[in-house]
Motif scaffolding. Structure first.
Motif, PDB file in Angstrom:
ATOM      1  N   CYS A  73       0.803  -1.230   0.000  1.00 51.72           N
ATOM      2  CA  CYS A  73       0.000   0.000   0.000  1.00 51.72           C
ATOM      3  C   CYS A  73       0.833   1.276   0.000  1.00 51.72           C
ATOM      4  CB  CYS A  73      -0.975   0.006   1.178  1.00 51.72           C
ATOM      5  SG  CYS A  73      -0.266   0.553   2.738  1.00 51.72           S
ATOM      6  N   PHE A  74       2.168   1.152   0.112  1.00 55.62           N
ATOM      7  CA  PHE A  74       3.004   2.354   0.222  1.00 55.62           C
ATOM      8  C   PHE A  74       4.370   2.064  -0.371  1.00 55.62           C
ATOM      9  CE2 PHE A  74       5.735   5.459   2.384  1.00 55.62           C
ATOM     10  CZ  PHE A  74       4.963   6.608   2.338  1.00 55.62           C
ATOM     11  N   ARG A  75       4.915   3.051  -1.073  1.00 54.70           N
ATOM     12  CA  ARG A  75       6.280   2.970  -1.595  1.00 54.70           C
ATOM     13  C   ARG A  75       7.136   4.028  -0.909  1.00 54.70           C
ATOM     14  NH1 ARG A  75       4.088  -0.819  -4.001  1.00 54.70           N
ATOM     15  NH2 ARG A  75       4.736  -1.711  -5.994  1.00 54.70           N
ATOM     16  N   ASP A  76       8.227   3.591  -0.280  1.00 57.47           N
ATOM     17  CA  ASP A  76       9.132   4.562   0.342  1.00 57.47           C
ATOM     18  C   ASP A  76       9.732   5.495  -0.698  1.00 57.47           C
ATOM     19  OD1 ASP A  76       8.618   3.317   2.719  1.00 57.47           O
ATOM     20  OD2 ASP A  76      10.603   2.419   2.952  1.00 57.47           O
ATOM     21  N   ASN A  77       9.987   4.960  -1.887  1.00 55.82           N
ATOM     22  CA  ASN A  77      10.567   5.735  -2.988  1.00 55.82           C
ATOM     23  C   ASN A  77       9.834   5.395  -4.281  1.00 55.82           C
ATOM     24  OD1 ASN A  77      13.043   6.936  -1.601  1.00 55.82           O
ATOM     25  ND2 ASN A  77      13.336   4.739  -1.199  1.00 55.82           N
ATOM     26  N   ALA A  78       9.927   6.306  -5.241  1.00 56.10           N
ATOM     27  CA  ALA A  78       9.346   6.028  -6.552  1.00 56.10           C
ATOM     28  C   ALA A  78      10.103   4.886  -7.216  1.00 56.10           C
ATOM     29  CB  ALA A  78       9.405   7.280  -7.422  1.00 56.10           C
ATOM     30  N   ASP A  79       9.377   4.109  -8.022  1.00 57.90           N
ATOM     31  CA  ASP A  79      10.020   3.058  -8.808  1.00 57.90           C
ATOM     32  C   ASP A  79       9.492   3.112 -10.238  1.00 57.90           C
ATOM     33  OD1 ASP A  79       7.532   1.754  -8.789  1.00 57.90           O
ATOM     34  OD2 ASP A  79       8.071   0.428  -7.144  1.00 57.90           O
ATOM     35  N   GLY A  80       9.706   2.073 -10.992  1.00 58.54           N
ATOM     36  CA  GLY A  80       9.342   2.089 -12.402  1.00 58.54           C
ATOM     37  C   GLY A  80       7.850   2.126 -12.666  1.00 58.54           C
ATOM     38  N   ARG A  81       7.033   1.829 -11.651  1.00 60.44           N
ATOM     39  CA  ARG A  81       5.575   1.801 -11.871  1.00 60.44           C
ATOM     40  C   ARG A  81       4.804   2.753 -10.971  1.00 60.44           C
ATOM     41  NH1 ARG A  81       2.551  -2.876 -11.162  1.00 60.44           N
ATOM     42  NH2 ARG A  81       3.926  -3.595  -9.506  1.00 60.44           N
ATOM     43  N   TRP A  82       5.358   3.128  -9.830  1.00 60.76           N
ATOM     44  CA  TRP A  82       4.620   3.901  -8.831  1.00 60.76           C
ATOM     45  C   TRP A  82       5.382   5.153  -8.423  1.00 60.76           C
ATOM     46  CZ3 TRP A  82      -0.214   2.200  -7.777  1.00 60.76           C
ATOM     47  CH2 TRP A  82      -0.510   0.852  -8.013  1.00 60.76           C
ATOM     48  N   ALA A  83       4.646   6.213  -8.169  1.00 59.87           N
ATOM     49  CA  ALA A  83       5.223   7.367  -7.492  1.00 59.87           C
ATOM     50  C   ALA A  83       5.494   7.000  -6.034  1.00 59.87           C
ATOM     51  CB  ALA A  83       4.261   8.551  -7.566  1.00 59.87           C
ATOM     52  N   ALA A  84       6.349   7.764  -5.371  1.00 57.57           N
ATOM     53  CA  ALA A  84       6.561   7.556  -3.940  1.00 57.57           C
ATOM     54  C   ALA A  84       5.253   7.815  -3.185  1.00 57.57           C
ATOM     55  CB  ALA A  84       7.653   8.495  -3.433  1.00 57.57           C
ATOM     56  N   GLY A  85       5.055   7.065  -2.107  1.00 56.23           N
ATOM     57  CA  GLY A  85       3.885   7.270  -1.261  1.00 56.23           C
ATOM     58  C   GLY A  85       2.830   6.198  -1.450  1.00 56.23           C
TER      59      GLY A  85
END
Length: 425
Positions: free
Chosen positions: A399-411
């Protein structure tokens, strides 16, 4: 607006056949063919947004519901408001896209907010406002604040939140479209709403604490799921219980070695103040069981062990009702929000023993030791009336990404909202 079209052909541009995007005067083509086309569309959308695009029109053929939603997931930004004009599809699917986006956008708004701005009472009031905007006068609610929790027997939420200058809260919200005050409660949703988690006296490191505004992701997810289900026509009574607190350090904070006696009589020794989510959820699960509902769903950013097991692409799911667990996984695939069952049996309840209480809230080893996610779920299962209710627990690793990756913005990602809404429906 940039005009974004789909192409089933490989790119013939300078970046080679594997390129996701090729650019035109008025926009871009997304080359989605190959393995995992929805992931490719999401990756392309993320590239567009990271390059500065904020307003797009999805145009041309091939934009079905799933592909447009994949584009939204990649194009949504952490703090920037983005504009997407959907492609022409069936009117019902268009309404579904708009409803799903409203719920996902709300999750991003509240989870990505700073911990200074998002505190227990604010989270509860935002949930009330959001669901009232969807359901109007079909909503009633009760909010217990600070020492009112203790007066009503909610020892877990009060203990975790009492060290903060901003008091803990338990929100019980009743969505009842039947108009009958005696209508049975068809389901209860329970959410962990830790608006900031310092770890308490089991203090986190700075690196481990910096993203802990996300620890109310469970409360946000179940609230948005209820809203999304209502917009899809949910016509049964559902109760939402949010257990909200800041886990802080002060002279009056709860301590290692404390024993909490819960409303159902169970005693819990605190061996880790950073295993606080299960302590507040225990209150919510007792309250949910008191309704005699046939279905209880809880959601929480509960354990690092679930992240270690599944990474950030899957939510972990647990339950003693195996058919319900299988149904939740089937629905996760249907709505493209991957979830995977991890082990849970009754005997897991004995994996956190205490010399001084019925159970401890964890083990003293780092991260709760081996099988930490299963042991945490087993702890929660002690507070469910499994004779009356079927129960499923979502440990929200995705449900949360500490940092942006290839598919999702951070958060916040919003993953889990549609899965839980589908279970309600």
């Amino acid at each position: 607006m940039l005009r974004i079209t789909l192409s089933a052909q490989a790119s013939s541009g300078a970046w080679g056949e594997q390129a996701l995007l090729s650019y035109k005067e008025d926009g871009a083509d997304i080359h989605f063919s190959g393995d995992f086309p929805l992931r490719r569309i999401q990756q392309a959308a993320r590239q567009l947004q990271s390059q500065g695009a904020t307003s797009v029109s999805l145009d041309g053929e091939g934009w079905n519901y799933e592909r447009q939603w994949a584009f939204y997931c990649g194009f949504a930004a952490t703090m920037t408001s983005v504009v997407i004009k959907w492609a022409s599809i069936d009117e019902d699917e268009l309404e579904l896209l708009n409803a799903r986006r409203r719920s996902a956008d709300w999750v991003r708004q509240v989870v990505n907010a700073t911990p200074e701005d998002m505190y227990p009472e604010k989270l509860a009031n935002d949930a009330i406002e959001f669901l009232s905007s969807v359901a109007g006068d079909k909503i009633r609610y009760e909010m217990l604040v600070g020492d009112q929790l203790l007066e009503n027997g909610w020892i877990g939420t009060h203990s975790v939140g009492r060290a903060s200058s901003r008091p803990p809260v338990m929100l019980t919200l009743d969505y009842n479209p039947t108009g009958d005050d005696n209508a049975p409660v068809s389901a209860c949703l329970v959410g962990k709403g830790i608006t900031f988690d310092s770890g308490g006296y089991s203090l986190k490191s700075s690196a481990g604490m910096v993203t802990m505004k996300c620890d109310m992701g469970g409360a946000a997810t179940v609230t948005a799921a209820l809203g999304y289900a209502i917009e899809q026509g949910l016509n049964q009574r559902v109760k939402l219980i949010l257990c909200c607190a800041e886990n802080m350090v002060a002279g009056n904070a709860y301590k290692l070695g404390d024993v909490l006696t819960y409303k159902n009589g169970l005693t819990v020794e605190v061996v880790n103040t950073d295993a606080e989510g299960r302590l507040v959820l225990a209150d919510g699960l007792i309250a949910a069981s008191e309704t005699k509902t046939p279905l209880i769903i809880d959601a929480a950013t509960l354990t690092g062990a679930a992240l270690m097991a599944l990474g950030t692409d899957y939510n972990a799911i647990f339950g003693l009702d195996k058919p319900l667990l299988m149904k939740a996984q089937e629905l996760s695939e249907l709505v493209n929000e991957p979830a995977w069952p991890l082990p849970l049996e009754k005997w897991h309840q004995s994996n956190c023993p205490s010399h001084y209480a019925d159970t401890a809230n964890s083990r003293t080893q780092k991260g709760g030791g081996m099988g930490g996610a299963s042991n945490a779920a087993a702890f929660l299962s002690r507070f469910v009336d499994n004779e009356t209710s079927s129960w499923i627990h979502f440990d929200l690793a995705a449900c949360f990404r500490d940092n942006a990756d290839g598919r999702w913005a951070a958060g916040a990602t919003g993953l889990g909202v549609a899965n839980i809404a589908a279970l309600l429906l």
